[in-house]
Design an enzyme around this catalytic site. Structure first.
Site, PDB file in Angstrom:
ATOM      1  N   SER B  46       0.867  -1.177   0.000  1.00 42.95           N
ATOM      2  CA  SER B  46       0.000   0.000   0.000  1.00 42.95           C
ATOM      3  C   SER B  46       0.901   1.223   0.000  1.00 42.95           C
ATOM      4  O   SER B  46       1.783   1.344   0.855  1.00 42.95           O
ATOM      5  CB  SER B  46      -0.886  -0.040   1.244  1.00 42.95           C
ATOM      6  N   GLU B  47       0.707   2.122  -0.966  1.00 44.12           N
ATOM      7  CA  GLU B  47       1.756   3.120  -1.232  1.00 44.12           C
ATOM      8  C   GLU B  47       1.916   4.182  -0.141  1.00 44.12           C
ATOM      9  O   GLU B  47       2.856   4.955  -0.179  1.00 44.12           O
ATOM     10  CB  GLU B  47       1.567   3.766  -2.613  1.00 44.12           C
ATOM     11  N   ASN B  48       1.004   4.216   0.825  1.00 50.36           N
ATOM     12  CA  ASN B  48       1.226   5.139   1.943  1.00 50.36           C
ATOM     13  C   ASN B  48       2.289   4.618   2.913  1.00 50.36           C
ATOM     14  O   ASN B  48       2.633   5.297   3.884  1.00 50.36           O
ATOM     15  CB  ASN B  48      -0.085   5.410   2.695  1.00 50.36           C
TER      16      ASN B  48
END
Lengths: 233, 218
Positions: B46-48
């Site tokens: 998840s890119e966060n």
């Protein structure tokens, strides 16, 4: 201030020196890991014409969204600003400028800014509107665009634990943009949930070394959830 | 019959391989996580800043500091790691993620993708999509084959502003599985009960149709 002790006693002291027209780099992703009390202090101070560099602009009534209420923001540099009605109104009315920046490029612009790298090449955005007007260079048969680093007059950061020297540890995904933001401010202000004794943090487990931190304040946080999603137990 | 959202996710899930690190976009791509084939391990990025995304939390487990890129509360799977946004996009841009699945408004025969901006409508931003398509070698686009008004989304040239240029090689729509190569769409599979003629009619860009087009099974 004594030696490396970065602790300040009040939010007004924490944001002292912030003036109209300054650029502020803020950590946080959505409402997760945002420096919510430092944002409130900016609202209280009433500084205007601010440029805010942050992945998002909060929501109506919380986070950076509250700085829209008195039109304190002149320009947002963000990757996604879709959660906010007031933002939309001010954008459509021409009262607010937005520079949309791909999320990874935004993170790297902050990182580079803090690391003394004025610009970098990335394939992200090549051939899209984001690449228009930017220098293009080919490396190993692929095209890259030149993106410039960002630094701020202030950086505002939310961490979990700190010692008085400003060594920081972030909690879970509240880390996000905070470590890069911390490096990229001329004055970096950090608010934390807990200040621990010097020596209590394992030096090898510190996310942000205190050298980046100028002011540190203990806060209490609402930590609002944007998308409450659960499974049944 | 056109594929349902769930079937589309199931078809994409068949492209997963054991040991893959995978980034799933918002919407149909997220559903792919529900159909990971038995006996293989994949890890969701998840890119966060989370590698090893677990299921949604129970009421008791909810933690405001634990979210995914869609800002939903999530959990970390066993063996997960958490890191900064710069580290996250180093993984993405550096080509370390094995598969990216994302939605789109349009794709074209040159492998261009448009997914973030409709001029004249409010523009909310690209989030991490431009980094994801620039960084991944293996990308699957999921979308409906045509708009509600029957306008093809598989085009000779994208009409909307691009998210990335020349980066898409695979598209799973509600009607077909299509690959992109040599400035053409290549029809590989069709949805159950969907005729090749329907696919041809709803594909504006040049489409290569083999003699036999296998039907997907579910």
């Amino acid at each position: 201030m004594a030696g490396f002790n970065k602790i300040v006693g009040s939010y007004s002291e924490a944001m002292a020196g912030l003036e109209d027209g300054m650029t502020i780099i803020a950590g946080g992703f959505g409402l997760c890991g945002i420096p919510e009390n430092l944002i409130s202090e900016i609202k209280r101070k009433g500084c205007r014409d601010l440029t805010i560099v942050s992945n998002n602009c909060g929501v109506d009534g919380f986070g950076l969204g509250i700085l829209l209420e008195d039109k304190q923001i002149k320009k947002m540099v963000s990757s996604y600003v879709g959660e906010n009605k007031l933002f939309e109104q001010q954008l459509l009315a021409g009262e607010l400028e937005v520079e949309l920046t791909p999320q990874g490029t935004l993170a790297e612009k902050m990182r580079a800014g803090g690391a003394g790298i004025p610009a970098f090449y990335t394939a992200t955005g090549y051939g899209t509107p984001i690449g228009e007007g930017k220098e293009v260079r080919e490396f190993n048969g692929r095209n890259y665009i030149l993106e410039e680093a960002i630094t701020g007059d202030f950086a505002i950061v939310k961490a979990w634990k700190a010692d008085c020297y400003g060594n920081l540890v972030f909690r879970h995904t509240a880390q996000n943009f905070n470590p890069m933001a911390a490096t990229a401010g001329k004055i970096t202000v950090v608010e934390v949930e807990e200040i621990v004794e010097l020596g209590a943090l394992d030096p090898a487990h510190i996310h942000t070394p205190g050298i980046y931190v100028d002011r540190l304040i203990l806060g209490s946080f609402e930590k609002r959830i944007e998308q409450r999603t659960v499974r049944s137990a | 019959m056109a594929l349902t959202r769930e079937q589309l996710a199931q078809r994409v899930a068949r492209e997963l391989q054991d040991g893959y690190y995978v980034n799933l976009g918002i919407g149909i791509p997220t559903l792919v996580a529900n159909y990971v084939p038995k006996g293989i391990e994949v890890m969701l990025q998840s890119e966060n800043g989370l590698l090893g995304m677990g299921p949604f939390p129970t009421e008791d487990e909810i933690d405001a500091d634990m979210i995914n890129a869609g800002k939903q509360t999530v959990t970390a799977a066993k063996g997960a790691s958490i890191f900064s946004s710069a580290e996250s996009f180093a993984m993405i841009r550096g080509g370390h993620v094995d598969l990216t699945v994302l939605g789109a408004f349009e794709v074209d025969v040159a492998g261009n993708i448009a997914s973030w901006m409709i001029p004249g409508k409010l523009i909310k931003g690209m989030g991490g999509a431009m980094d994801l398509v620039a960084g991944a070698d293996n990308i699957i686009v999921t979308m409906t084959h045509a708009s509600k008004h029957g306008e093809s989304k598989l085009l000779t040239k994208c009409s909307l502003p691009l998210t990335g240029a020349g980066c898409i090689k695979k598209v799973v729509t509600d009607l077909a599985y299509i690959e992109i190569a040599d400035n053409k769409f290549w029809l590989k599979e069709r949805a159950p009960g969907v005729s090749v003629d329907d696919i041809i009619r709803l594909t504006e860009g040049e489409l290569v149709v083999p003699d036999v087009v296998p039907e997907m099974t579910f």
